[in-house]
Motif scaffolding. Structure first.
Motif, short mmCIF file in Angstrom:
data_model
loop_
_atom_site.label_atom_id
_atom_site.label_comp_id
_atom_site.label_asym_id
_atom_site.label_seq_id
_atom_site.Cartn_x
_atom_site.Cartn_y
_atom_site.Cartn_z
N MET A 118 -14.69 0.33 66.48
CA MET A 118 -15.80 -0.61 66.39
C MET A 118 -15.63 -1.45 65.14
O MET A 118 -15.49 -0.92 64.03
N ILE A 119 -15.64 -2.77 65.31
CA ILE A 119 -15.45 -3.71 64.20
C ILE A 119 -16.75 -4.45 63.96
O ILE A 119 -17.28 -5.12 64.87
N GLY A 120 -17.31 -4.34 62.76
CA GLY A 120 -18.59 -4.99 62.50
C GLY A 120 -18.78 -5.37 61.05
O GLY A 120 -18.05 -4.90 60.16
N GLY A 137 -14.64 3.43 62.75
CA GLY A 137 -15.37 2.29 62.24
C GLY A 137 -14.52 1.41 61.34
O GLY A 137 -13.78 1.91 60.49
N VAL A 138 -14.65 0.08 61.52
CA VAL A 138 -13.96 -0.89 60.67
C VAL A 138 -14.99 -1.90 60.17
O VAL A 138 -15.62 -2.61 60.97
N VAL A 162 -11.51 -1.63 72.20
CA VAL A 162 -12.01 -2.24 70.97
C VAL A 162 -13.41 -2.82 71.20
O VAL A 162 -13.61 -3.62 72.12
N LEU A 163 -14.36 -2.39 70.37
CA LEU A 163 -15.70 -2.95 70.37
C LEU A 163 -15.81 -3.89 69.18
O LEU A 163 -15.41 -3.52 68.07
N ASP A 190 -23.48 -1.23 62.81
CA ASP A 190 -22.18 -1.36 63.48
C ASP A 190 -21.27 -0.18 63.17
O ASP A 190 -20.82 0.52 64.08
N VAL A 191 -20.97 0.00 61.90
CA VAL A 191 -19.86 0.86 61.50
C VAL A 191 -20.27 2.33 61.42
O VAL A 191 -19.70 3.19 62.10
#
Length: 262
Positions: free
Chosen positions: A205-207, A224-225, A7-8, A213-214
């Motif tokens: 990736m959570i941003g 992407g989240v 998880v990023l 980010d996504v």
């Protein structure tokens, strides 16, 4: 999501705003950790060093160590050591990140003739005189690097302009294009994945930044989240140029459930 092995997570706007924890963020990160998922905190923040970021998060209750934090300044230093060793570098940045620029030869002041100009995060230092000095160096042939392209970020005082707004003008005026080292650069995501020992298809990736980010993560094969906190704006859910976030949740507090952690 059952294939996720790493998880990023972005920090500013996802875990904190103005370094104050968002509701449920500490518990969410603990739940991810308790599930045995390795975590990399990937940030374009240029106001603090990795060591200080980790210490601030620990003080706020987050289960974090310095090695979990990957910053855009550290990625910039790695690029300079590899591609421009020994180059004279002028840094324009708000905040002290010199500790994370190990091995980079910084120059400043009257008479400085940099080979490279590094544009960091914006703040009071980004006045006309400083920007015009950078413009002059670019006209004389200095290479332009950008720690990131963020146009704005959210603080407890609301949205604030960031260096991406100035970078666009410098590129246009000087007829050049910056090399960007932070998110959404492919090398930045690759370094984070290496630190976790997982492939892009195994990572999420959570941003709060739909572009950097996504969509940046999705373009590099990650899931992407997008969270509706930080710099999120409602039109972000529509994506950019036909590319939409794969998942949208209200906040980091919803991520453990999204990952099937309970």
């Amino acid at each position: 999501m059952d294939t996720v092995r790493g998880v990023l997570i972005d920090i500013d706007g996802v875990l904190t705003v103005s370094w104050e924890p968002l509701d449920g963020a500490v518990d969410a990160l603990r739940a991810i950790r308790d599930a045995g998922l390795p975590v990399a905190l990937v940030t374009n923040t240029t106001s603090r060093t990795r060591r200080r970021i980790a210490a601030t998060l620990v003080d706020a209750g987050f289960p974090v160590a310095q090695q979990d934090v990957l910053t855009a300044p550290a990625a910039t230093a790695a690029y300079l050591r590899e591609h421009r060793p020994g180059a004279a570098c002028l840094l324009l940045n708000s905040g002290d990140v010199e500790e994370d620029l190990d091995g980079v030869r910084l120059v400043s002041g009257p008479g400085a003739e940099p080979d490279v100009v590094v544009l960091g995060g914006a703040g009071p230092e980004f006045g006309y005189e400083a920007l015009n000095e950078v413009f002059g160096h670019l006209q004389r042939g200095a290479e332009l690097l950008a720690i990131h392209r963020n146009l704005f970020w959210r603080t407890d005082a609301g949205m604030q302009l960031d260096s991406g707004a100035f970078l666009l003008g410098l590129e246009r005026a000087a007829g050049t294009e910056a090399v960007v080292l932070g998110k959404p650069a492919e090398a930045f995501f690759a370094a984070a994945l290496r630190s976790l020992g997982v492939g892009a298809g195994e990572a999420v990736m959570i941003g709060d930044d739909v572009e950097s980010d996504v969509l940046g993560a999705q373009a590099n094969g990650l899931t992407g989240v997008l969270v509706r906190t930080g710099k999120f704006r409602p039109d972000a859910e529509e994506g950019i140029d036909g590319h939409r976030p794969q998942h949208v949740v209200d906040s980091i507090a919803d991520v453990p459930a999204l990952l099937g952690l309970g």
